[in-house]
Scaffold this active site. Structure first.
Site, PDB file in Angstrom:
ATOM      1  CB  SER A 119      -0.845   0.092   1.265  1.00 17.61           C
ATOM      2  OG  SER A 119      -1.396  -1.108   1.603  1.00 17.61           O
ATOM      3  CG  HIS A 140      -2.571  -0.608  -3.726  1.00 13.87           C
ATOM      4  ND1 HIS A 140      -2.995   0.653  -3.409  1.00 13.87           N
ATOM      5  CD2 HIS A 140      -2.727  -1.333  -2.591  1.00 13.87           C
ATOM      6  CE1 HIS A 140      -3.399   0.682  -2.160  1.00 13.87           C
ATOM      7  NE2 HIS A 140      -3.241  -0.503  -1.644  1.00 13.87           N
ATOM      8  CD  GLU A 152      -3.705   3.550  -5.996  1.00 11.27           C
ATOM      9  OE1 GLU A 152      -3.894   4.758  -5.964  1.00 11.27           O
ATOM     10  OE2 GLU A 152      -3.207   2.930  -5.030  1.00 11.27           O
ATOM     11  CG  ASN A 191      -3.668   3.892   0.889  1.00 11.94           C
ATOM     12  OD1 ASN A 191      -4.802   3.943   1.349  1.00 11.94           O
ATOM     13  ND2 ASN A 191      -3.047   2.759   0.615  1.00 11.94           N
TER      14      ASN A 191
HETATM   15  P1  NAI Z   1      -2.386  -9.758   6.700  1.00 13.43           P
HETATM   16  O1  NAI Z   1      -1.598  -9.586   7.928  1.00 13.43           O
HETATM   17  O2  NAI Z   1      -3.848  -9.967   6.809  1.00 13.43           O
HETATM   18  O3  NAI Z   1      -1.803 -10.976   5.835  1.00 13.43           O
HETATM   19  C1  NAI Z   1      -0.459 -11.182   5.623  1.00 13.43           C
HETATM   20  C2  NAI Z   1      -0.221 -12.660   5.468  1.00 13.43           C
HETATM   21  O4  NAI Z   1       1.126 -12.860   5.078  1.00 13.43           O
HETATM   22  C3  NAI Z   1      -0.433 -13.436   6.764  1.00 13.43           C
HETATM   23  O5  NAI Z   1      -1.299 -14.512   6.543  1.00 13.43           O
HETATM   24  C4  NAI Z   1       0.965 -13.906   7.116  1.00 13.43           C
HETATM   25  O6  NAI Z   1       0.984 -15.173   7.792  1.00 13.43           O
HETATM   26  C5  NAI Z   1       1.603 -14.012   5.768  1.00 13.43           C
HETATM   27  N1  NAI Z   1       3.053 -14.002   5.811  1.00 13.43           N
HETATM   28  C6  NAI Z   1       3.881 -13.355   6.652  1.00 13.43           C
HETATM   29  N2  NAI Z   1       5.164 -13.643   6.346  1.00 13.43           N
HETATM   30  C7  NAI Z   1       5.139 -14.494   5.302  1.00 13.43           C
HETATM   31  C8  NAI Z   1       6.124 -15.163   4.569  1.00 13.43           C
HETATM   32  N3  NAI Z   1       7.394 -14.995   4.840  1.00 13.43           N
HETATM   33  N4  NAI Z   1       5.753 -15.975   3.581  1.00 13.43           N
HETATM   34  C9  NAI Z   1       4.447 -16.164   3.280  1.00 13.43           C
HETATM   35  N5  NAI Z   1       3.468 -15.544   3.955  1.00 13.43           N
HETATM   36  C10 NAI Z   1       3.795 -14.729   4.948  1.00 13.43           C
HETATM   37  O7  NAI Z   1      -2.051  -8.488   5.801  1.00 13.43           O
HETATM   38  P2  NAI Z   1      -2.931  -7.820   4.675  1.00 13.43           P
HETATM   39  O8  NAI Z   1      -3.831  -6.828   5.292  1.00 13.43           O
HETATM   40  O9  NAI Z   1      -3.491  -8.861   3.811  1.00 13.43           O
HETATM   41  O10 NAI Z   1      -1.847  -6.985   3.876  1.00 13.43           O
HETATM   42  C11 NAI Z   1      -0.951  -7.595   2.979  1.00 13.43           C
HETATM   43  C12 NAI Z   1      -0.380  -6.554   2.050  1.00 13.43           C
HETATM   44  O11 NAI Z   1      -1.450  -5.944   1.342  1.00 13.43           O
HETATM   45  C13 NAI Z   1       0.354  -5.430   2.729  1.00 13.43           C
HETATM   46  O12 NAI Z   1       1.415  -5.026   1.911  1.00 13.43           O
HETATM   47  C14 NAI Z   1      -0.691  -4.332   2.819  1.00 13.43           C
HETATM   48  O13 NAI Z   1      -0.102  -3.056   2.873  1.00 13.43           O
HETATM   49  C15 NAI Z   1      -1.424  -4.529   1.536  1.00 13.43           C
HETATM   50  N6  NAI Z   1      -2.798  -4.041   1.499  1.00 13.43           N
HETATM   51  C16 NAI Z   1      -3.640  -4.224   2.552  1.00 13.43           C
HETATM   52  C17 NAI Z   1      -4.946  -3.749   2.481  1.00 13.43           C
HETATM   53  C18 NAI Z   1      -5.904  -3.973   3.604  1.00 13.43           C
HETATM   54  O14 NAI Z   1      -6.966  -3.330   3.613  1.00 13.43           O
HETATM   55  N7  NAI Z   1      -5.625  -4.843   4.540  1.00 13.43           N
HETATM   56  C19 NAI Z   1      -5.444  -3.039   1.287  1.00 13.43           C
HETATM   57  C20 NAI Z   1      -4.481  -2.993   0.197  1.00 13.43           C
HETATM   58  C21 NAI Z   1      -3.215  -3.443   0.329  1.00 13.43           C
END
Ligand code: NAI
Length: 651
Positions: A119, A140, A152, A191
């Protein structure tokens, strides 16, 4: 290069949704995360969601079939080894992203594109961890990826143009609207604008200028945001926005993080998930919608809340990150705002936006609110918004609730009702614009056939019901006549008008559709005249047109029960001429338009005019006689006899 196999790394909030989206669209998907348990949970979430979409009729493929395209593994190498496209959605921490991207880069085939769903982290910085930086970019998605329309697309310094194009195509294949940024800037578009608005609102609360409830009530009730600013912060997590704020600040954006935000973050009051954030949630993890208060909304000057977002967007425009149209699309689709940020600015007027920024600068004591030079220039040039006829947009000929695309090469125009967030509900402005557009198209010789459709999930859900409340009986009569004029204008147009019904087609929307010469509906469309359910009756011409299509008793049933019917039933009763699979709707409408565009335009105009008066056989004969005075009729008859294609001139 064809993309068939996709690897998604990280199966959390975003990763599982992205995987679901790809699988629903026919891709073979492999998901990786750090434990089998997380992967199992992700599969459960996907399966639950797909089943829900299926039961609602939003997808037609069997959930089991979709699920069979997904596999999982805790090994990044395993999921990447045969992927054409890899996307990572692991936590927003540079070191985690670095480790994951390095492994993906090592194990994915050479041709594979690798994307990050970050993000806020700079794409060029992430690219430096990989050998294939030219095949790496930011993609994104928004939460939830299955529903949110925007993607994006962010290029790093070395990303190749082919890769950017392939990613944009891929987003389209997933049914999304890609907005391609010309530059990799902190926070991208959405954002960057959102955290500016959120941080300013937070400062206003922190300084005691407004309460949380006042701000949220004002943005929802006055600006039409889908959620309050603080409601959204709590819903997505205060930490999410705190990290974005930090990331953009560290990369040079002039923004001072509000101490209240800092405090909530430090004290782990992160919103819904923790039971407390800006609001309190008695049952942690369970989201409760805050109550809005119209009186509280009145206490706030909403321009003060939106102006910092306008200022930020103006900076992005000056930096040439994207066009104003793309920035507005991003804001509408990424944040669900009913208008683009520049559309808001033009409505408030640039003068008021600048005055609000000055006030914020004074009250909050920060130079970060200094108006962008672009805004000052616009003031100087008197491009002060809608009232002046020119602001960010030109209002002299522009449509705000419609979009109009003319394809002169093929002789067709597509007029699209364009307030998808309101299911294209029609306001007075829309009616004016529809008529104006039909006039414009009638006079445009290069347009031979007109297609009218809607953007988003609806063709048109009818009148904007909020307008109805204000109407006195006399006003209502005038309003009905005003509505009728649109369908009448479609009938009186000398060009064929095809309506492509792409979703809900209700009340006034259906009455608009009834004015068309041909109606084509997609399978998932729902049609009806539900006015009776509001204690009123159809007023846009249904009582005069509907029975001619479906017969008196079916027309009565539709209008008297107010029931909605599916497209198939509408097809069987003759309300629509053809029902086609959703994804083929526009192709079918365009095919028919192209066929009609080939026909002699004066004959079509005469047929339409004769049909309008229906039982008026004398008129038909007169027009039949009149048509013989045209060059095209002579050429047409002659060409037929000479067994050659007629050279039609429209004369
Ligand atoms: P989250 O915390 O829900 O999910 C992240 C996942 O990655 C977890 O299941 C975790 O176990 C896994 N993980 C951690 N280390 C890992 C590794 N070494 N190998 C494989 N998996 C691994 O996070 P979320 O919210 O899904 O965010 C993920 C990305 O998406 C971030 O970069 C965030 O900035 C971006 N993002 C998030 C949004 C949101 O609303 N939550 C919206 C748009 C983008």
């Amino acid at each position: 290069m064809e993309i068939r196999r996709v690897a998604v790394i990280g199966a959390g909030t975003m990763g599982h949704g992205i995987a679901e989206l790809f699988a629903m669209n026919g891709f073979l998907v492999s998901i990786s995360d750090i434990s089998d348990e997380i992967l199992r949970k992700a599969l459960d979430r996907i399966s639950w969601s797909i089943n829900k979409l299926y039961s609602k009729g939003r997808i037609s493929e069997s959930p089991d079939f979709i699920m069979s395209r997904i596999r999982t593994s805790v090994s990044i190498e395993e999921v990447c080894k045969d992927a054409d496209f890899v996307i990572e959605a692991v936590p927003e921490r540079m070191e985690v992203k670095k480790a994951v991207l390095e492994r993906a880069d090592m194990s994915a085939p050479k041709h594979a594109i690798i994307a990050s769903n970050t993000s806020s982290l700079p794409i060029s910085e992430l690219a430096s961890f990989m050998r294939r930086s030219e095949r790496f970019l930011g993609m994104h998605f928004f939460n939830p990826p299955v529903l949110m329309k925007l993607v994006e697309i962010v290029r790093g310094k070395e990303t190749s143009e082919d890769v950017v194009e392939a990613a944009a195509e891929l987003a389209k294949k997933l049914g999304k609207t890609p907005v391609v940024l010309r530059k990799d800037v902190p926070g991208f578009i959405v954002n960057r604008i959102l955290v500016r608005i959120m941080n300013t609102a937070c400062m206003l609360v922190h300084k005691g200028v407004h309460s949380v409830n006042e701000v949220d009530s004002a943005v929802v009730l006055k600006l039409g945001f889908p959620m309050g600013i603080f409601e959204l912060a709590d819903y997505s997590g205060v930490d999410v926005f705190y990290y974005i704020l930090k990331a953009v600040k560290e990369r040079g954006v002039d923004i001072s993080i509000c101490p209240l935000m800092e405090e909530l973050f430090q004290r782990k009051k992160l919103g819904v998930k923790k039971g407390e954030g800006f609001y309190k949630y008695p049952d942690p993890g369970k989201y409760v919608k805050p109550e809005l208060n119209p009186e509280a909304a009145q206490a706030v000057d909403e321009c003060l809340l939106i102006s910092p977002g306008v200022n930020e967007a103006a900076c992005l425009l000056m930096e040439e990150v994207a066009s104003k149209e793309d920035i507005d699309t991003a804001v509408k689709l990424g944040l669900g705002y009913p208008k683009g940020i520049f559309e808001y600015a033009d409505e408030f007027g640039i003068g008021r936006v600048v005055a609000s920024l000055m006030e914020l600068k004074e009250r909050l004591g920060s130079k970060e609110f200094a108006p962008a030079s672009l805004l000052m220039k616009m003031l100087k040039e008197n491009k002060v918004g809608k009232v002046a006829g020119q602001g960010f947009y030109d209002y002299i000929s522009r449509y705000t609730s419609l979009s109009l695309d003319k394809d002169y090469e093929r002789g067709i125009a597509i007029l699209r009702m364009n307030r998808p967030e309101k299911l294209n509900a029609v306001t007075m402005e829309t009616l004016d614009e529809l008529e104006r557009a039909l006039d414009e198209l009638d006079h445009d010789e290069k347009v031979r056939v007109i297609i009218i459709t809607g953007s988003g999930r609806a063709f048109c859900a009818g009148a904007d019901v909020s307008d109805l409340l204000k109407l006195s009986p006399f006003d209502a009569m005038k309003y009905s006549m005003r509505f009728q004029r649109v369908a009448q204008r479609m009938e009186s147009s000398l060009k064929p008008v095809i309506v492509a019904i792409n979703g809900y087609c209700l009340g006034g929307g259906m009455e608009i559709a009834l004015g068309a010469d041909v109606r084509i509906a997609c399978e998932s469309a729902k049609l009806g005249q539900p006015e009776v359910n509001l204690g009123i009756m159809p007023g846009g011409g249904a009582t005069q047109r509907l029975h001619k299509l479906v017969g008196r008793s079916k027309a009565c049933r539709l209008m008297m029960t107010g029931d909605l019917i599916g497209a198939r039933e509408a097809g069987e009763m003759g309300l629509v001429d053809e029902v086609v699979p959703d994804e083929e709707l526009m192709n079918k409408a365009v095919d028919l338009a192209l066929k009609l565009a080939e026909k002699p335009s004066l004959s079509l105009a005469a047929i339409k005019t004769a049909l309008r008066s229906e039982k008026d056989f004398a008129l038909e004969s007169s027009l039949f006689g009149l048509i013989f005075s045209t060059q095209d009729s002579r050429e047409g008859v002659k060409a037929f006899l000479e067994k050659r294609k007629a050279k039609l001139t429209g004369k």
